[in-house]
Design an enzyme around this catalytic site. Structure first.
Site, PDB file in Angstrom:
ATOM      1  N   HIS A  51      31.207 -27.615  11.937  1.00  0.00           N
ATOM      2  CA  HIS A  51      30.465 -28.461  12.865  1.00  0.00           C
ATOM      3  C   HIS A  51      31.354 -28.867  14.041  1.00  0.00           C
ATOM      4  O   HIS A  51      32.567 -28.620  14.050  1.00  0.00           O
ATOM      5  CB  HIS A  51      29.936 -29.691  12.139  1.00  0.00           C
ATOM      6  CG  HIS A  51      28.807 -29.380  11.196  1.00  0.00           C
ATOM      7  ND1 HIS A  51      28.097 -30.349  10.530  1.00  0.00           N
ATOM      8  CD2 HIS A  51      28.263 -28.187  10.808  1.00  0.00           C
ATOM      9  CE1 HIS A  51      27.161 -29.775   9.771  1.00  0.00           C
ATOM     10  NE2 HIS A  51      27.253 -28.476   9.925  1.00  0.00           N
ATOM     11  N   GLU A  53      32.503 -31.724  15.100  1.00  0.00           N
ATOM     12  CA  GLU A  53      33.599 -32.643  14.809  1.00  0.00           C
ATOM     13  C   GLU A  53      34.790 -31.916  14.192  1.00  0.00           C
ATOM     14  O   GLU A  53      35.949 -32.213  14.503  1.00  0.00           O
ATOM     15  CB  GLU A  53      33.128 -33.750  13.852  1.00  0.00           C
ATOM     16  CG  GLU A  53      31.983 -34.589  14.403  1.00  0.00           C
ATOM     17  CD  GLU A  53      30.613 -34.086  13.980  1.00  0.00           C
ATOM     18  OE1 GLU A  53      29.765 -34.933  13.650  1.00  0.00           O
ATOM     19  OE2 GLU A  53      30.394 -32.852  13.969  1.00  0.00           O
ATOM     20  N   ALA A 157       3.281 -15.221  33.665  1.00  0.00           N
ATOM     21  CA  ALA A 157       3.453 -14.885  35.078  1.00  0.00           C
ATOM     22  C   ALA A 157       2.077 -14.575  35.646  1.00  0.00           C
ATOM     23  O   ALA A 157       1.286 -13.861  35.029  1.00  0.00           O
ATOM     24  CB  ALA A 157       4.372 -13.678  35.227  1.00  0.00           C
ATOM     25  N   THR A 204      -2.156  -8.168  23.812  1.00  0.00           N
ATOM     26  CA  THR A 204      -0.865  -7.967  24.478  1.00  0.00           C
ATOM     27  C   THR A 204      -0.080  -6.845  23.794  1.00  0.00           C
ATOM     28  O   THR A 204       0.510  -5.988  24.453  1.00  0.00           O
ATOM     29  CB  THR A 204      -0.042  -9.272  24.457  1.00  0.00           C
ATOM     30  OG1 THR A 204      -0.747 -10.278  25.192  1.00  0.00           O
ATOM     31  CG2 THR A 204       1.334  -9.080  25.075  1.00  0.00           C
ATOM     32  N   ASP A 208       0.530  -3.314  25.717  1.00  0.00           N
ATOM     33  CA  ASP A 208       1.896  -3.142  26.241  1.00  0.00           C
ATOM     34  C   ASP A 208       2.889  -2.554  25.237  1.00  0.00           C
ATOM     35  O   ASP A 208       3.971  -2.126  25.637  1.00  0.00           O
ATOM     36  CB  ASP A 208       2.447  -4.486  26.732  1.00  0.00           C
ATOM     37  CG  ASP A 208       1.584  -5.111  27.824  1.00  0.00           C
ATOM     38  OD1 ASP A 208       0.857  -4.355  28.488  1.00  0.00           O
ATOM     39  OD2 ASP A 208       1.634  -6.346  27.987  1.00  0.00           O
ATOM     40  N   LEU A 297      -2.737 -18.511  24.988  1.00  0.00           N
ATOM     41  CA  LEU A 297      -2.155 -19.579  25.803  1.00  0.00           C
ATOM     42  C   LEU A 297      -3.166 -20.696  26.030  1.00  0.00           C
ATOM     43  O   LEU A 297      -2.856 -21.885  25.875  1.00  0.00           O
ATOM     44  CB  LEU A 297      -1.680 -19.016  27.150  1.00  0.00           C
ATOM     45  CG  LEU A 297      -0.410 -18.161  27.113  1.00  0.00           C
ATOM     46  CD1 LEU A 297      -0.300 -17.315  28.381  1.00  0.00           C
ATOM     47  CD2 LEU A 297       0.834 -19.033  26.950  1.00  0.00           C
TER      48      LEU A 297
END
Length: 349
Positions: A51, A53, A157, A204, A208, A297
């Site tokens: 970690h 620390e 986009a 999608t 694609d 979305l």
């Protein structure tokens, strides 16, 4: 207090070096100060490794100075045994008399126990320096533990005339139609390397055949999360290459999956966004970037289940095609990537 803020800002700077590599752990930076001079510093680099620390203490050349020093840390030191020993014990063993902490750890395994242990050991503890900034640093970690869901980033986009993809005829020509410039596309790959998962819808993937990786950047590939209600995606697509952990979310499935490909079912008649976030929480995913298409979305926008939206507006006109999602912008900032406009919105509801 001003001097504490100065050193905590350095902790935050250091912590950011771990973005994308520390999951499921938080981003943490730490420095050690003696006589107004930084004598050690470190950050958490990867889950299972030391970690912040520990790295800070190990970087101190003259360990005798630790008994007169102050350790600064952006997040409460852990008090439990995980893959590494508790950082509280390290601070106590080295007799560091002063600890300055940015914010309390929301993880129920820590959540104030580290602070309590340090105080009981006679150490002077200061908590809440640059607290808002330290919370912001770990917005993914805090969202996961406090809201029991991943931090959700929406990304798309769109053209100047508000389309995110051309019409079917153009897509069928099998030539990529880029809305944004290469610099914007490279930035997206950088973002992918910073988040734990990436989510896209069925169309999608069919249109694609994306790899959903970070080939234009250096870093970890995100977990791929794919919506495929009716099992329409061909098994020859890149998402079935077993190169990266992939979760396929279906309506019903008889698929058993493999080591790197997992099939999960949800009820597509109910609240889809909420079910997806619960599923990702079950898989211990702290952050997800949702890259499309428009329907998935919009589903998250309508459910008000998002934390950040990153929208590129390219310097192109499509004239027709798939309309961009519609959202009411909250707090937002504008940037320019060459001729592309980038609008980043935040949702604080």
């Amino acid at each position: 207090m001003e001097i504490h803020e100065k050193y905590l800002r350095r902790c935050i700077e250091l912590a950011k070096n771990g973005l994308g590599t520390t999951y499921p752990n938080p981003l943490v930076g730490s420095i050690i100060v003696y006589n107004n001079k930084i004598i050690g510093e470190g950050w958490h680099k990867k889950a299972g490794e030391p970690h912040a620390e520990v790295n800070a203490v190990n970087s101190v050349k003259d360990k005798s100075l630790l008994e007169k020093a102050t350790i600064y840390v952006s997040l409460e030191p852990c008090s439990h045994f995980g893959k590494t020993p508790p950082c509280c014990d390290l601070i106590i063993q080295n007799k560091i008399p002063n600890v300055v902490i940015g914010t309390v750890d929301p993880n129920e395994k820590v959540a104030g126990k580290g602070i309590k242990k340090l105080i009981e050991a006679g150490i002077k503890v200061t908590v809440g320096v640059l607290e808002n900034e330290c919370n912001e640093l770990n917005q993914r970690f805090f969202t996961f533990h406090n809201k029991k869901r991943p931090y959700i980033i929406l990304k798309w986009a769109e053209s100047k005339d508000s389309f995110i993809a051309p019409n079917t005829a153009l897509r069928n020509e099998k030539k990529p139609v880029w809305i944004t410039n290469p610099y914007s596309r490279q930035l997206v790959h950088k973002w992918r390397s910073e988040e734990q998962a990436i989510l896209v819808g069925t169309q999608t993937v069919i249109d694609d055949n994306p790899k959903l990786d970070v080939r234009d950047w250096t870093g970890n590939h995100p977990v791929r999360v794919i919506l495929d209600q009716n099992n329409r995606i061909p098994k020859t697509n890149h998402i079935f290459d077993n190169q990266t952990k992939t979760i396929i979310i279906c309506g019903k499935t008889t698929e058993t999956g493999s080591k790197n490909t997992i099939f999960e079912s949800i009820d597509f008649e109910q609240n889809i966004a909420s079910q997806i976030t619960k599923l990702l929480y079950k898989h211990q995913i702290q952050s997800v970037i949702i890259e499309g298409g428009s329907q998935i979305l919009q589903t998250f926008i309508d459910a008000n289940l998002w934390d950040e939206a990153r929208v590129f507006i390219g310097n192109s006109v499509l004239g027709d095609g798939v309309k961009a999602p519609i959202m009411t912008q909250k707090q937002f900032k504008k940037h320019w990537i060459d001729q592309d406009e980038l609008i980043i919105s935040r949702n604080h509801d």
